[in-house]
Design an enzyme around this catalytic site. Structure first.
Site, PDB file in Angstrom:
ATOM      1  N   TYR A  51       0.838  -1.209   0.000  1.00  0.00           N
ATOM      2  CA  TYR A  51       0.000   0.000   0.000  1.00  0.00           C
ATOM      3  C   TYR A  51       0.874   1.261   0.000  1.00  0.00           C
ATOM      4  O   TYR A  51       0.644   2.195  -0.773  1.00  0.00           O
ATOM      5  CB  TYR A  51      -0.893  -0.066   1.243  1.00  0.00           C
ATOM      6  N   LYS A  58       1.093   4.140  -2.838  1.00  0.00           N
ATOM      7  CA  LYS A  58       0.790   5.540  -2.530  1.00  0.00           C
ATOM      8  C   LYS A  58       2.006   6.443  -2.800  1.00  0.00           C
ATOM      9  O   LYS A  58       1.861   7.573  -3.260  1.00  0.00           O
ATOM     10  CB  LYS A  58       0.321   5.677  -1.080  1.00  0.00           C
TER      11      LYS A  58
HETATM   12  P1  NAI Z   1     -13.329   2.567   1.417  1.00  0.00           P
HETATM   13  O1  NAI Z   1     -12.845   1.163   1.456  1.00  0.00           O
HETATM   14  O2  NAI Z   1     -14.372   2.994   2.387  1.00  0.00           O
HETATM   15  O3  NAI Z   1     -13.848   2.908  -0.059  1.00  0.00           O
HETATM   16  C1  NAI Z   1     -13.099   2.580  -1.194  1.00  0.00           C
HETATM   17  C2  NAI Z   1     -13.870   2.891  -2.439  1.00  0.00           C
HETATM   18  O4  NAI Z   1     -13.094   2.449  -3.574  1.00  0.00           O
HETATM   19  C3  NAI Z   1     -15.195   2.155  -2.517  1.00  0.00           C
HETATM   20  O5  NAI Z   1     -16.138   2.986  -3.181  1.00  0.00           O
HETATM   21  C4  NAI Z   1     -14.879   0.957  -3.392  1.00  0.00           C
HETATM   22  O6  NAI Z   1     -15.998   0.430  -4.059  1.00  0.00           O
HETATM   23  C5  NAI Z   1     -13.895   1.600  -4.381  1.00  0.00           C
HETATM   24  N1  NAI Z   1     -13.065   0.612  -5.064  1.00  0.00           N
HETATM   25  C6  NAI Z   1     -12.182  -0.245  -4.508  1.00  0.00           C
HETATM   26  N2  NAI Z   1     -11.636  -1.015  -5.458  1.00  0.00           N
HETATM   27  C7  NAI Z   1     -12.193  -0.636  -6.647  1.00  0.00           C
HETATM   28  C8  NAI Z   1     -12.045  -1.059  -7.989  1.00  0.00           C
HETATM   29  N3  NAI Z   1     -11.215  -2.046  -8.326  1.00  0.00           N
HETATM   30  N4  NAI Z   1     -12.771  -0.435  -8.955  1.00  0.00           N
HETATM   31  C9  NAI Z   1     -13.629   0.559  -8.638  1.00  0.00           C
HETATM   32  N5  NAI Z   1     -13.806   1.004  -7.378  1.00  0.00           N
HETATM   33  C10 NAI Z   1     -13.098   0.411  -6.399  1.00  0.00           C
HETATM   34  O7  NAI Z   1     -12.023   3.470   1.524  1.00  0.00           O
HETATM   35  P2  NAI Z   1     -11.818   4.949   2.095  1.00  0.00           P
HETATM   36  O8  NAI Z   1     -11.371   4.861   3.500  1.00  0.00           O
HETATM   37  O9  NAI Z   1     -12.962   5.806   1.736  1.00  0.00           O
HETATM   38  O10 NAI Z   1     -10.524   5.387   1.242  1.00  0.00           O
HETATM   39  C11 NAI Z   1     -10.595   6.125   0.052  1.00  0.00           C
HETATM   40  C12 NAI Z   1      -9.189   6.456  -0.408  1.00  0.00           C
HETATM   41  O11 NAI Z   1      -8.496   7.153   0.630  1.00  0.00           O
HETATM   42  C13 NAI Z   1      -8.340   5.222  -0.719  1.00  0.00           C
HETATM   43  O12 NAI Z   1      -7.515   5.470  -1.816  1.00  0.00           O
HETATM   44  C14 NAI Z   1      -7.518   5.052   0.544  1.00  0.00           C
HETATM   45  O13 NAI Z   1      -6.311   4.379   0.283  1.00  0.00           O
HETATM   46  C15 NAI Z   1      -7.294   6.497   0.931  1.00  0.00           C
HETATM   47  N6  NAI Z   1      -6.963   6.665   2.348  1.00  0.00           N
HETATM   48  C16 NAI Z   1      -7.836   6.329   3.338  1.00  0.00           C
HETATM   49  C17 NAI Z   1      -7.490   6.490   4.658  1.00  0.00           C
HETATM   50  C18 NAI Z   1      -8.399   6.157   5.775  1.00  0.00           C
HETATM   51  O14 NAI Z   1      -7.970   6.295   6.941  1.00  0.00           O
HETATM   52  N7  NAI Z   1      -9.621   5.733   5.539  1.00  0.00           N
HETATM   53  C19 NAI Z   1      -6.166   7.019   5.030  1.00  0.00           C
HETATM   54  C20 NAI Z   1      -5.329   7.343   3.924  1.00  0.00           C
HETATM   55  C21 NAI Z   1      -5.731   7.175   2.629  1.00  0.00           C
END
Ligand code: NAI
Length: 247
Positions: free
Chosen positions: A154, A158
């Protein structure tokens, strides 16, 4: 051209941070194309946008499938006649210690978190250059800036997003296209809901603001970075992390 007429694409818009970014950009007056794997949850987000008087469309595609995803971005630009804002937010984790991490766990995280952004940026850049305006916002993570034990795949993805974004900023800057990274710290979403209590406590102790972030905190940053007002901001990594890294 005003913000009201801009077309934005937000990936991973079905829940968590992406959903909030989509709602925020719609509230800002953008036409928002909601991207995720399945149409059902996206339709619920679209209904919220409709109810609030905004405009959006649903695009169900696996962003890890390069051919399908590139075709989808090209279709959006063609059908809408423009593409102004691209937010690569979709992401997954497959955490493991390096010594136990499989090739599959590494490759899958790189494919969904990094290659998908490259494919979308390449396809969107053509439309943005044509319009002589563009805002690319790649959602990385503080893990990509400072590393994180158990997240080599990851963090590599990133950190790769950061290099990709800075290169795009240099290549596209002359055409009115900016590219920036928003790097969230720990945000309350499905991705972090299963964090053990002691990890959560340790993170909180290291944060200046002593609270986990909300999807709204990230959406507010993306709203600015993708606005017309942010035209002199490019190649930056904006850590929205409550003072965790001060990167
Ligand atoms: P989440 O798991 O709640 O949502 C992820 C979203 O990406 C969902 O809508 C899912 O359907 C979509 N997704 C995943 N794989 C996919 C694919 N192959 N094709 C199309 N859509 C796909 O994640 P969250 O927490 O909302 O994270 C969003 C972004 O922020 C990510 O890139 C994550 O790495 C980043 N992030 C999140 C943090 C956190 O603490 N939640 C911290 C740092 C970064």
């Amino acid at each position: 051209m005003t913000n009201e007429q801009r077309v934005a694409v937000v990936t991973g818009a079905s829940r968590g941070i992406g959903r909030e970014i989509a709602l925020r950009l719609a509230r800002d007056g953008r036409f928002v194309v909601l991207v995720s794997r399945s149409a059902g949850p996206l339709s619920e987000v679209k209904a919220l946008i409709d109810d609030a008087g905004g405009a959006s469309a649903v695009c169900a595609v696996d962003v890890g499938d390069s051919g399908a995803w590139q075709g989808a971005v090209e279709k959006i630009a063609q059908e809408r006649g423009r593409l102004d804002i691209l937010v690569n937010n979709a992401g997954i984790t497959r955490d493991n210690l390096v010594l136990r991490m499989s090739d599959e766990e590494f490759d899958e995280v790189l494919r969904v978190n990094l290659k998908s952004a490259f494919v979308a940026c390449r396809a969107a850049a053509r439309a943005m250059m044509k319009g002589r305006f563009g805002r690319i916002v790649n959602i990385a993570s503080t893990s990509g800036v400072v590393g994180n034990a158990g997240q080599a795949n990851y963090a590599a993805a990133k950190a790769g997003l950061i290099g990709l974004t800075k290169s795009l900023a240099r290549e596209l800057g002359g055409k009115g296209v900016t590219a920036n990274v928003v790097a969230p710290g720990f945000i309350e979403t499905d991705m972090t809901k299963d964090l053990p209590g002691e990890v959560r406590d340790r993170v909180l102790m290291g944060m200046a603001l002593k609270r986990l972030g909300t999807p709204q905190d990230i959406a507010a940053a993306v709203s600015y970075v993708s606005s017309d007002d942010a035209g002199f901001l490019t190649g930056q990594v904006i850590c929205v992390d409550g003072g965790l890294t001060m990167c």
